[in-house]
Scaffold this motif. Structure first.
Motif, mmCIF file in Angstrom:
data_model
loop_
_atom_site.group_PDB
_atom_site.id
_atom_site.type_symbol
_atom_site.label_atom_id
_atom_site.label_comp_id
_atom_site.label_asym_id
_atom_site.label_seq_id
_atom_site.Cartn_x
_atom_site.Cartn_y
_atom_site.Cartn_z
ATOM 1 N N LEU A 44 38.568 43.990 25.659
ATOM 2 C CA LEU A 44 38.899 45.410 25.508
ATOM 3 C C LEU A 44 38.282 46.280 26.591
ATOM 4 O O LEU A 44 38.574 47.469 26.682
ATOM 5 C CB LEU A 44 38.416 45.923 24.140
ATOM 6 N N SER A 45 37.438 45.704 27.428
ATOM 7 C CA SER A 45 36.621 46.511 28.343
ATOM 8 C C SER A 45 37.377 47.077 29.530
ATOM 9 O O SER A 45 36.949 48.062 30.128
ATOM 10 C CB SER A 45 35.444 45.679 28.859
ATOM 11 N N SER A 46 38.506 46.476 29.908
ATOM 12 C CA SER A 46 39.186 46.896 31.132
ATOM 13 C C SER A 46 40.282 47.922 30.870
ATOM 14 O O SER A 46 41.022 47.830 29.894
ATOM 15 C CB SER A 46 39.808 45.684 31.834
ATOM 16 N N ASN A 47 40.376 48.893 31.784
ATOM 17 C CA ASN A 47 41.469 49.868 31.737
ATOM 18 C C ASN A 47 42.714 49.377 32.457
ATOM 19 O O ASN A 47 43.702 50.102 32.571
ATOM 20 C CB ASN A 47 41.019 51.201 32.353
ATOM 21 N N ALA A 48 42.661 48.145 32.940
ATOM 22 C CA ALA A 48 43.809 47.595 33.670
ATOM 23 C C ALA A 48 45.055 47.509 32.801
ATOM 24 O O ALA A 48 46.181 47.495 33.323
ATOM 25 C CB ALA A 48 43.466 46.205 34.222
ATOM 26 N N SER A 49 44.883 47.482 31.480
ATOM 27 C CA SER A 49 46.050 47.426 30.588
ATOM 28 C C SER A 49 46.925 48.659 30.736
ATOM 29 O O SER A 49 48.123 48.626 30.426
ATOM 30 C CB SER A 49 45.610 47.273 29.127
ATOM 31 N N ASN A 50 46.348 49.771 31.224
ATOM 32 C CA ASN A 50 47.148 50.977 31.448
ATOM 33 C C ASN A 50 48.108 50.813 32.622
ATOM 34 O O ASN A 50 49.028 51.616 32.786
ATOM 35 C CB ASN A 50 46.232 52.180 31.712
ATOM 36 N N LEU A 51 47.883 49.770 33.427
ATOM 37 C CA LEU A 51 48.689 49.553 34.633
ATOM 38 C C LEU A 51 49.668 48.401 34.461
ATOM 39 O O LEU A 51 50.065 47.753 35.427
ATOM 40 C CB LEU A 51 47.758 49.282 35.824
ATOM 41 N N ILE A 52 50.091 48.138 33.210
ATOM 42 C CA ILE A 52 50.953 46.971 32.965
ATOM 43 C C ILE A 52 52.283 47.066 33.693
ATOM 44 O O ILE A 52 52.885 46.038 34.019
ATOM 45 C CB ILE A 52 51.204 46.735 31.457
ATOM 46 N N ASP A 53 52.769 48.258 33.968
ATOM 47 C CA ASP A 53 54.052 48.396 34.676
ATOM 48 C C ASP A 53 53.978 47.753 36.058
ATOM 49 O O ASP A 53 54.891 47.039 36.481
ATOM 50 C CB ASP A 53 54.443 49.871 34.803
ATOM 51 N N ILE A 54 52.881 48.000 36.752
ATOM 52 C CA ILE A 54 52.751 47.479 38.109
ATOM 53 C C ILE A 54 52.355 46.001 38.101
ATOM 54 O O ILE A 54 52.737 45.230 38.985
ATOM 55 C CB ILE A 54 51.748 48.340 38.915
ATOM 56 N N ILE A 55 51.605 45.594 37.067
ATOM 57 C CA ILE A 55 51.242 44.177 36.936
ATOM 58 C C ILE A 55 52.480 43.354 36.606
ATOM 59 O O ILE A 55 52.718 42.283 37.189
ATOM 60 C CB ILE A 55 50.166 43.990 35.847
ATOM 61 N N ALA A 99 42.924 42.970 40.858
ATOM 62 C CA ALA A 99 43.014 44.188 41.672
ATOM 63 C C ALA A 99 43.213 45.416 40.785
ATOM 64 O O ALA A 99 42.671 46.497 41.055
ATOM 65 C CB ALA A 99 44.157 44.064 42.675
ATOM 66 N N ALA A 100 44.004 45.242 39.724
ATOM 67 C CA ALA A 100 44.237 46.347 38.784
ATOM 68 C C ALA A 100 42.943 46.747 38.094
ATOM 69 O O ALA A 100 42.650 47.938 37.923
ATOM 70 C CB ALA A 100 45.285 45.945 37.754
ATOM 71 N N ASP A 101 42.155 45.745 37.709
ATOM 72 C CA ASP A 101 40.871 46.047 37.080
ATOM 73 C C ASP A 101 39.940 46.732 38.067
ATOM 74 O O ASP A 101 39.268 47.725 37.730
ATOM 75 C CB ASP A 101 40.227 44.753 36.563
ATOM 76 N N LEU A 102 39.901 46.248 39.283
ATOM 77 C CA LEU A 102 38.995 46.782 40.296
ATOM 78 C C LEU A 102 39.300 48.244 40.610
ATOM 79 O O LEU A 102 38.387 49.068 40.756
ATOM 80 C CB LEU A 102 39.089 45.941 41.576
ATOM 81 N N ILE A 103 40.575 48.597 40.684
ATOM 82 C CA ILE A 103 40.946 49.965 41.063
ATOM 83 C C ILE A 103 40.525 50.980 40.003
ATOM 84 O O ILE A 103 40.302 52.146 40.307
ATOM 85 C CB ILE A 103 42.471 50.057 41.349
ATOM 86 N N THR A 104 40.395 50.538 38.752
ATOM 87 C CA THR A 104 40.006 51.471 37.683
ATOM 88 C C THR A 104 38.570 51.959 37.840
ATOM 89 O O THR A 104 38.178 52.941 37.200
ATOM 90 C CB THR A 104 40.172 50.836 36.287
#
Length: 668
Positions: free
Chosen positions: A201-212, A221-226
């Motif tokens: 649950l710790s990563s905000n990368a889930s908000n970027l699922i469209d691009i993933i 990379a998605a996790d890192l950019i957050t």
């Protein structure tokens, strides 16, 4: 009814009444679980429908009553609202107007899914509701789990709100299984699982699922950019303005959070004389970024913060060699109506429209008022239009918007669009030139839409059965809390009132005239003091007639949590947009809301509270036109206070709230 017998036996006796707590509570519980339920049962029996639909409605009532147990029976207000909503659902079914009604009261219609899950409109309503209220839809899943459309609703809601959906990936549950099954064919659902599998649950990368899901960015990379504040903001803006983006709820939620991080920094420096220092955190921001900060912080942005960001945005558009219209185009017109409303409220709309070609400004205002009936349950756009009109002073702009609304009204009449006729008919009624809004106009609007008077509250409705008027004031332990509290106390240090000082709270009582009791916590005891007051009110079963929020706007909804249907006046400060207003009116449908375009000030709050208290002490009705005139006189001698006074919106001029109240009456 068997379930009523079970509820009746919660007190250990079968005597047709509930005898568990105080007399007032027992009377209320007996009314809700017996009188109201019996009436609803008769209403179901009388509905013009076939036996199958009648049976499903009876089953819905039984299923709702089964939720009442030893832990929930005290929630009488909640169940009263549920049953009231159920009455309206039944009427809407009979009138073949179910979808319009569900959209007018989405939260309680979701909670009441038992009553609608067999209707042909249920899948479409729940799909659209999941885009706006995903948590509520996930919560009621067990209530529609047997319906064939359930998987579709859960998957679409998860794609729209991956930040909410990921919470259901913990442990074993039915929602998780549905999502797992769909992950084989749905790349966005698969991306949610992949992010959760790697980071929990710790990563905000889930908000970027469209691009993933589009294979445009690896999970790492998605996790890192957050973790890079600026890059993350830019990526969120890029995705939100992409027409193919589907995670819109999560993107909006995250943009709201990130925008407030910047805006609060600027707000906190409101005493800083150097704009370079105050706005340093947005140095080098693009026009798109500055626009985004403005529209996603509307409930907290100070006037000076808005002005500074707006000026920088206009300057940046020139440097980027684009005009205002091209800026909106590049943002796919995301929340442009909210932006126009804010510009109108902060007297900047003409400046923004002048930043583009005249033909484009005309097009933009036409878009602003167009297709408002196609909102799918979210009345934000229509409320933005209503609020904007209440703020405009430019006669040319008023005329243009009035003309556009008239054209739209004629269109929906020609199309015989019931929803459109309600929306635009209401706007036409509200759009009256400010200098003609006298007591006759307010009375006409109240009568036409069956509203309680919007410019006046009778004094007798502001006192309890014990002939005492009660106010609840919540103070918060923020930067200005102690100073605001001290000023508040000084306001009532006069022969007409006595002040009882307790360790965590104070109680102010009138000593002459009508009885008034003002309850307030001390700022340093934000939690314990407020809890003490709530416990006192709950234990004594006393009603509150005026609720006051005395703190920054990010605490406002905490205060609103304690709003009850008996409360007639809410002093809220900056209340944000449609969703906050809607939540307020869900809790107290006829409440009069005093708000401001930005955070309030004690130099206006306290004179206003004193005027209201003295009127009630003298047994006078609360006439908002008279109260506002008296307040203007009281603050006019103080330049700072008078400037802040201009940002306050009295209940009779809160066109957004009036629109919602009238719309809900009309749609039933």
């Amino acid at each position: 009814m068997k379930e009523q017998e079970r509820i009746e036996s919660l007190d250990g006796k079968k005597d047709g009444i509930i005898n568990i707590s105080s007399k007032d509570f027992n009377r209320e519980a007996t009314f809700v679980y017996f009188t109201l339920v019996d009436s609803l049962s008769k209403r179901i029996e009388s509905i013009k429908a076939d036996d199958y639909h009648k049976k499903s409605l009876f089953q819905a009532l039984i299923s709702t009553l089964r939720e009442v147990n030893g832990r929930t029976y005290e929630l009488t207000t909640y169940y009263q609202k549920l049953f009231a909503n159920a009455f309206q659902i039944i009427s809407a079914i009979e009138n073949k107007n179910l979808m319009n009604f569900l959209y007018s009261d989405p939260i309680y219609s979701i909670k009441n899914v038992y009553f609608i899950k067999h209707a042909k409109d249920a899948p479409e309503f729940l799909t659209n509701a999941g885009k706006l209220y995903p948590e509520e839809v996930f919560k009621v899943f067990p209530k529609f789990r047997e319906r064939s459309y359930r998987d579709s609703i859960i998957v679409r809601t998860a794609v729209c709100a991956p930040n909410i959906a990921k919470k259901y990936l913990i442990g074993d549950n039915e929602i998780k299984q549905i999502l797992w099954n769909s992950s084989r064919s749905n790349k966005r659902i698969k991306a949610i699982f992949d992010v959760f599998g790697k980071y929990g649950l710790s990563s905000n990368a889930s908000n970027l699922i469209d691009i993933i899901a589009a294979d445009s960015m690896k999970i790492e990379a998605a996790d890192l950019i957050t973790y890079d504040k600026r890059k993350y903001l830019r990526k969120l803006i890029e995705l939100r303005t992409n027409p193919n983006a589907e995670a819109t709820y999560s993107l909006d939620n995250e943009l709201h959070i990130k925008s407030l991080e910047y805006v609060r920094l600027i707000n906190d420096l409101h005493d800083e004389k150097s704009p370079i220092i105050r706005f340093k955190c947005v140095e080098g921001f693009s026009a798109k970024e500055l626009y985004t900060l403005i529209i996603y912080s509307e409930e907290e942005i100070f006037t000076s913060t808005f002005n500074g960001l707006f000026e920088r945005m206009i300057k940046q558009t020139k440097e980027e060699k684009i005009d205002g219209y091209q800026l909106l185009e590049g943002l796919a017109f995301n929340k442009f109506r909210s932006f126009i409303k804010l510009c109108a409220g902060f007297n900047s709309l003409k400046t923004f429209l002048n930043s583009m070609e005249e033909s484009n400004s005309t097009t933009l205002l036409t878009m602003f008022t167009g297709d408002l009936e196609k909102s799918k349950g979210d009345m934000t756009n229509a409320v933005d239009v209503a609020d904007s009109f209440g703020s405009l002073n430019d006669t040319n702009l008023i005329a243009i918007i009035e003309g556009n609304v008239e054209e739209e009204y004629n269109r929906v009449v020609y199309e015989n669009n019931k929803q459109g006729k309600i929306v635009y008919g209401l706007l036409k009624s509200l759009f009256v030139k400010q200098n003609t809004q006298d007591s006759c106009w307010y009375e006409n609007v109240s009568n036409e839409y069956q509203l309680e008077k919007i410019d006046n509250i009778q004094a007798k409705t502001l006192f309890d059965k014990d002939s005492i008027h009660r106010q609840l004031h919540f103070f918060y332990d923020d930067k200005d809390g102690e100073l605001s509290f001290s000023s508040f106390i000084n306001t009532f240090k006069n022969p007409n009132f006595t002040i009882t000082d307790k360790p965590r709270v104070v109680i102010i009582r009138s000593v002459s005239g009508k009885k008034i009791e003002i309850l307030a916590n001390k700022p340093k005891f934000e939690y314990d003091g407020q809890a003490e007051l709530i416990t006192y009110l709950d234990t004594s079963k006393k009603d509150i007639h005026l609720l006051v929020h005395r703190g920054h706007s990010y605490y406002a909804m905490n205060t609103v949590d304690h709003l009850t249907p008996t409360c007639k006046i809410l002093f809220l400060g900056s209340c944000g947009g449609y969703h906050n207003l809607s939540e307020v009116l869900d809790r107290s449908p006829n409440v009069h809301i005093i708000s401001s375009k930005q955070i309030g000030t004690m130099f206006v709050n306290n004179p206003l509270l004193k005027i209201v208290a003295n009127n009630l002490r003298e047994g006078k009705d609360i006439n908002w036109i008279e109260v506002w005139n008296a307040l203007e006189i009281a603050v006019k001698g103080d330049k700072y206070a008078y400037t802040k006074f201009q940002d306050y919106i009295p209940p009779h001029k809160n066109l957004g709230a009036i629109f919602i109240q009238a719309y809900r009456k009309m749609i039933i």
